[in-house]
Design an enzyme around this catalytic site. Structure first.
Site, mmCIF file in Angstrom:
data_model
loop_
_atom_site.group_PDB
_atom_site.id
_atom_site.type_symbol
_atom_site.label_atom_id
_atom_site.label_comp_id
_atom_site.label_asym_id
_atom_site.label_seq_id
_atom_site.Cartn_x
_atom_site.Cartn_y
_atom_site.Cartn_z
ATOM 1 N N ASP A 136 9.663 -9.352 24.745
ATOM 2 C CA ASP A 136 7.966 -9.722 25.728
ATOM 3 C C ASP A 136 6.835 -8.841 24.771
ATOM 4 O O ASP A 136 7.207 -7.429 24.564
ATOM 5 C CB ASP A 136 8.987 -9.043 26.904
ATOM 6 C CG ASP A 136 7.369 -9.166 28.128
ATOM 7 O OD1 ASP A 136 6.534 -9.713 27.751
ATOM 8 O OD2 ASP A 136 7.533 -9.369 29.109
ATOM 9 N N SER A 182 -8.367 -17.604 16.758
ATOM 10 C CA SER A 182 -8.495 -18.354 16.836
ATOM 11 C C SER A 182 -9.839 -19.150 16.308
ATOM 12 O O SER A 182 -10.644 -17.990 16.492
ATOM 13 C CB SER A 182 -8.899 -18.652 18.711
ATOM 14 O OG SER A 182 -9.334 -20.347 19.125
ATOM 15 N N TYR A 193 -10.305 -14.036 26.505
ATOM 16 C CA TYR A 193 -9.903 -15.251 25.576
ATOM 17 C C TYR A 193 -10.396 -14.595 23.908
ATOM 18 O O TYR A 193 -9.534 -14.659 23.325
ATOM 19 C CB TYR A 193 -9.343 -16.614 26.002
ATOM 20 C CG TYR A 193 -8.261 -17.159 25.115
ATOM 21 C CD1 TYR A 193 -7.475 -16.898 24.336
ATOM 22 C CD2 TYR A 193 -9.494 -17.718 23.865
ATOM 23 C CE1 TYR A 193 -6.614 -17.682 23.521
ATOM 24 C CE2 TYR A 193 -8.572 -18.605 23.160
ATOM 25 C CZ TYR A 193 -7.319 -18.829 22.638
ATOM 26 O OH TYR A 193 -6.487 -19.289 21.555
ATOM 27 N N SER A 194 -11.581 -14.643 24.636
ATOM 28 C CA SER A 194 -12.458 -15.326 23.381
ATOM 29 C C SER A 194 -12.310 -13.220 22.659
ATOM 30 O O SER A 194 -13.023 -13.484 21.677
ATOM 31 C CB SER A 194 -14.213 -15.809 23.317
ATOM 32 O OG SER A 194 -13.838 -16.916 23.783
ATOM 33 N N ALA A 195 -12.323 -12.993 23.708
ATOM 34 C CA ALA A 195 -12.914 -11.649 22.791
ATOM 35 C C ALA A 195 -12.090 -10.887 22.424
ATOM 36 O O ALA A 195 -12.065 -10.222 21.413
ATOM 37 C CB ALA A 195 -13.522 -10.508 24.181
#
Length: 249
Positions: A60, A139, A152-154
């Site tokens: 995990d 990404s 997410y982008s950060a």
């Protein structure tokens, strides 16, 4: 890495999406894998489908102690570790004003803190060997801040920065650091997107692109090229031009 045949490779995030497709691709190429994700039953099924010769290591990534235990097991089980690939990720598209604290923590724990802890333990193994590879899957969403793309982008921007720092600090020529920046790939994560995704590709195509990239000297593996080069152009535009374009989205 000149050949995957007989190479010992740890894939963290091997139970679905690109990570699963990559496990199949590398197994078919003759690699010996350590397969990690949270759920052992899924990993056991995947290992059986791949011929049963791989190491199943449940882990995990949101729990640092779990990552430490997994890295220790792999170090003990493999005579060497040729490559370690961080494919774990979490994505929940949200408007900034609607972000919930628990979702924020989960995204940072999986996408960023897990990548840091993973890299820390793997680097220690590779330094003892004086050789090996770390590849972190970020990404193209990390190239610039996107509307409805946080947190997410950060986290993906931070992962790119992390990989750059690892590469810059590395003093051992035989240790290779890479970042993987996919465009849109058809996975359970991207199935959440409510919009049409340009130039979307299948996980199997992404896995083939990653496999090729792992065997080059390039720092960045990015695909599909027509899409990623367009986003790289956006990355170097002056901010005022970029924000004008984003207002139209």
């Amino acid at each position: 890495m000149k050949s995957f045949k007989g190479a010992h490779i740890w894939i963290l995030g091997a139970s679905s999406g690109i990570g699963l497709a990559l496990a199949r691709e590398l197994s078919d190429a003759g690699a010996i894998l350590a397969l990690s994700s949270r759920r052992r039953p899924e990993l056991n099924d995947i290992n059986e489908a791949l011929g049963g010769q791989h190491l199943v290591v449940p882990c995990d990534v949101s729990i640092p102690a779990s990552l430490k235990e997994a890295s220790d097991k792999i170090a003990q089980s493999f005579a060497r570790l040729d490559s370690a690939i961080y494919m774990a990720g979490y994505y929940n598209p949200t408007r900034f004003e609607d972000i919930e604290v628990e979702e924020l923590r989960k995204t940072i724990d999986i996408n960023l803190t897990g990548a840091f802890v993973f890299s820390h333990h793997v680097l220690a193994i590779l330094q003892k060997q004086s050789a090996g590879q770390i590849a972190l899957c970020a990404s193209v969403a990390g190239f610039r801040g996107l509307p409805n793309g946080q947190p997410y982008s950060a986290t993906k921007a931070a992962m790119i920065n992390l990989a750059e720092s690892l590469r810059a600090e590395n003093k051992i020529p035989a240790i290779d650091i890479k970042v993987i920046n996919p465009g849109f790939v058809r996975t359970p994560m991207t199935d959440k997107n409510p919009f049409k995704m340009p130039m979307i590709i299948e996980p199997e195509d992404a896995a083939k692109a990653i496999a090729v990239g792992l065997q080059t000297k390039a720092f960045e593996i990015h695909f599909p090229k027509k899409f990623t080069y367009f986003l790289k152009l956006l990355r170097i535009l002056p901010s005022w031009v970029y924000f004008q374009i984003m207002k139209k989205q």
